[in-house]
Write a protein that holds these residues in place. Sequence first.
Motif, PDB file in Angstrom:
ATOM      1  N   SER A  16      55.656  30.188 -15.634  1.00  0.00           N
ATOM      2  CA  SER A  16      56.987  30.240 -16.235  1.00  0.00           C
ATOM      3  C   SER A  16      57.188  31.619 -16.823  1.00  0.00           C
ATOM      4  O   SER A  16      56.269  32.169 -17.437  1.00  0.00           O
ATOM      5  CB  SER A  16      57.102  29.233 -17.365  1.00  0.00           C
ATOM      6  N   LYS A  58      57.953  42.822 -13.151  1.00  0.00           N
ATOM      7  CA  LYS A  58      58.357  43.587 -14.334  1.00  0.00           C
ATOM      8  C   LYS A  58      57.613  44.919 -14.381  1.00  0.00           C
ATOM      9  O   LYS A  58      57.258  45.420 -15.456  1.00  0.00           O
ATOM     10  CB  LYS A  58      58.140  42.779 -15.631  1.00  0.00           C
ATOM     11  N   LYS A  68      58.140  47.869 -16.651  1.00  0.00           N
ATOM     12  CA  LYS A  68      57.645  47.898 -18.034  1.00  0.00           C
ATOM     13  C   LYS A  68      56.448  48.827 -18.206  1.00  0.00           C
ATOM     14  O   LYS A  68      56.057  49.116 -19.339  1.00  0.00           O
ATOM     15  CB  LYS A  68      57.235  46.487 -18.480  1.00  0.00           C
TER      16      LYS A  68
HETATM   17  P1  GDP Z   1      60.969  32.680 -14.163  1.00  0.00           P
HETATM   18  O1  GDP Z   1      60.773  31.757 -15.318  1.00  0.00           O
HETATM   19  O2  GDP Z   1      59.682  33.008 -13.483  1.00  0.00           O
HETATM   20  O3  GDP Z   1      62.021  32.237 -13.189  1.00  0.00           O
HETATM   21  O4  GDP Z   1      61.421  34.086 -14.775  1.00  0.00           O
HETATM   22  P2  GDP Z   1      62.878  34.735 -14.924  1.00  0.00           P
HETATM   23  O5  GDP Z   1      63.317  35.340 -13.635  1.00  0.00           O
HETATM   24  O6  GDP Z   1      63.779  33.759 -15.588  1.00  0.00           O
HETATM   25  O7  GDP Z   1      62.542  35.961 -15.908  1.00  0.00           O
HETATM   26  C1  GDP Z   1      61.918  35.761 -17.165  1.00  0.00           C
HETATM   27  C2  GDP Z   1      62.288  36.897 -18.106  1.00  0.00           C
HETATM   28  O8  GDP Z   1      61.792  38.124 -17.606  1.00  0.00           O
HETATM   29  C3  GDP Z   1      63.806  37.075 -18.232  1.00  0.00           C
HETATM   30  O9  GDP Z   1      64.076  37.417 -19.564  1.00  0.00           O
HETATM   31  C4  GDP Z   1      64.108  38.234 -17.311  1.00  0.00           C
HETATM   32  O10 GDP Z   1      65.228  38.971 -17.714  1.00  0.00           O
HETATM   33  C5  GDP Z   1      62.835  39.069 -17.401  1.00  0.00           C
HETATM   34  N1  GDP Z   1      62.607  39.794 -16.136  1.00  0.00           N
HETATM   35  C6  GDP Z   1      62.572  39.276 -14.900  1.00  0.00           C
HETATM   36  N2  GDP Z   1      62.361  40.234 -13.967  1.00  0.00           N
HETATM   37  C7  GDP Z   1      62.274  41.406 -14.645  1.00  0.00           C
HETATM   38  C8  GDP Z   1      62.061  42.779 -14.243  1.00  0.00           C
HETATM   39  O11 GDP Z   1      61.927  43.140 -13.070  1.00  0.00           O
HETATM   40  N3  GDP Z   1      61.994  43.694 -15.247  1.00  0.00           N
HETATM   41  C9  GDP Z   1      62.136  43.363 -16.552  1.00  0.00           C
HETATM   42  N4  GDP Z   1      62.034  44.344 -17.454  1.00  0.00           N
HETATM   43  N5  GDP Z   1      62.351  42.102 -16.964  1.00  0.00           N
HETATM   44  C10 GDP Z   1      62.426  41.126 -16.030  1.00  0.00           C
END
Ligand code: GDP
Length: 196
Positions: free
Chosen positions: A32, A142, A145
């Motif tokens: 998650s 990410k 980062k």
């Molecule tokens: P999931 O739970 O795996 O579906 O994850 P999400 O796609 O909902 O992302 C979780 C969090 O990480 C969110 O706050 C996104 O904005 C952030 N996030 C996702 N991808 C990236 C990325 O490539 N770069 C950054 N900096 N944040 C990201």
Amino acid sequence: MPYNRAQFVTSAPDISRLPADTGIEVAFAGRSNAGKSSALNTLTDQKLARTSKTPGRTQLINTFSLDEDKRLIDLPGYGFAKVPLEMKKKWQKSLGEYLQKRQSLKGIVVLMDIRHPLKDLDMDLINWAAGSDIPVLALLTKADKLKQGKRKAEVLQVRKALAELNADITVHAFSSLKGLGLKELAWQLDDWFLGP
Ligand code: GDP
């Protein structure tokens, strides 16, 4: 492949409720909050998958069709602390079944936050895939980062750790935010869907 033509088909509460096991499918999995929804949305250039404000809540398996016999499968995120143990066990069992029984499963994209990859549940999944001869694309998400040097070092380290499994595993840095690794993801999917 035109991934922007992906269309939502169905949300299944468990593996037995998935579409017929024909054609080719590729599953996306990750802890998650790893960035799975963002990756799917970036790949398809649509808001297909909901990015999670409350990680781990949806335990549904979402299916998106690319064409008649090609699908993307969005598996529920794992490892969310607040999910009851019973649910975790149930999910791990279904995931195991899915990996072992699903004939149309051609490859798995495993998404891991580049700042803390290869956690126990990630390794369970990757080991399962390796043991079932299912190729894996590990995306270190990410990646924006980290500074470039640190990012490269992390990719190399994960590659090295996974090379020990002697399985079909590819590792790339990925950022939905910057579009990093998107081409590599599309190439790998093309390879699985269309053949080399
Ligand atoms: P999931 O739970 O795996 O579906 O994850 P999400 O796609 O909902 O992302 C979780 C969090 O990480 C969110 O706050 C996104 O904005 C952030 N996030 C996702 N991808 C990236 C990325 O490539 N770069 C950054 N900096 N944040 C990201």
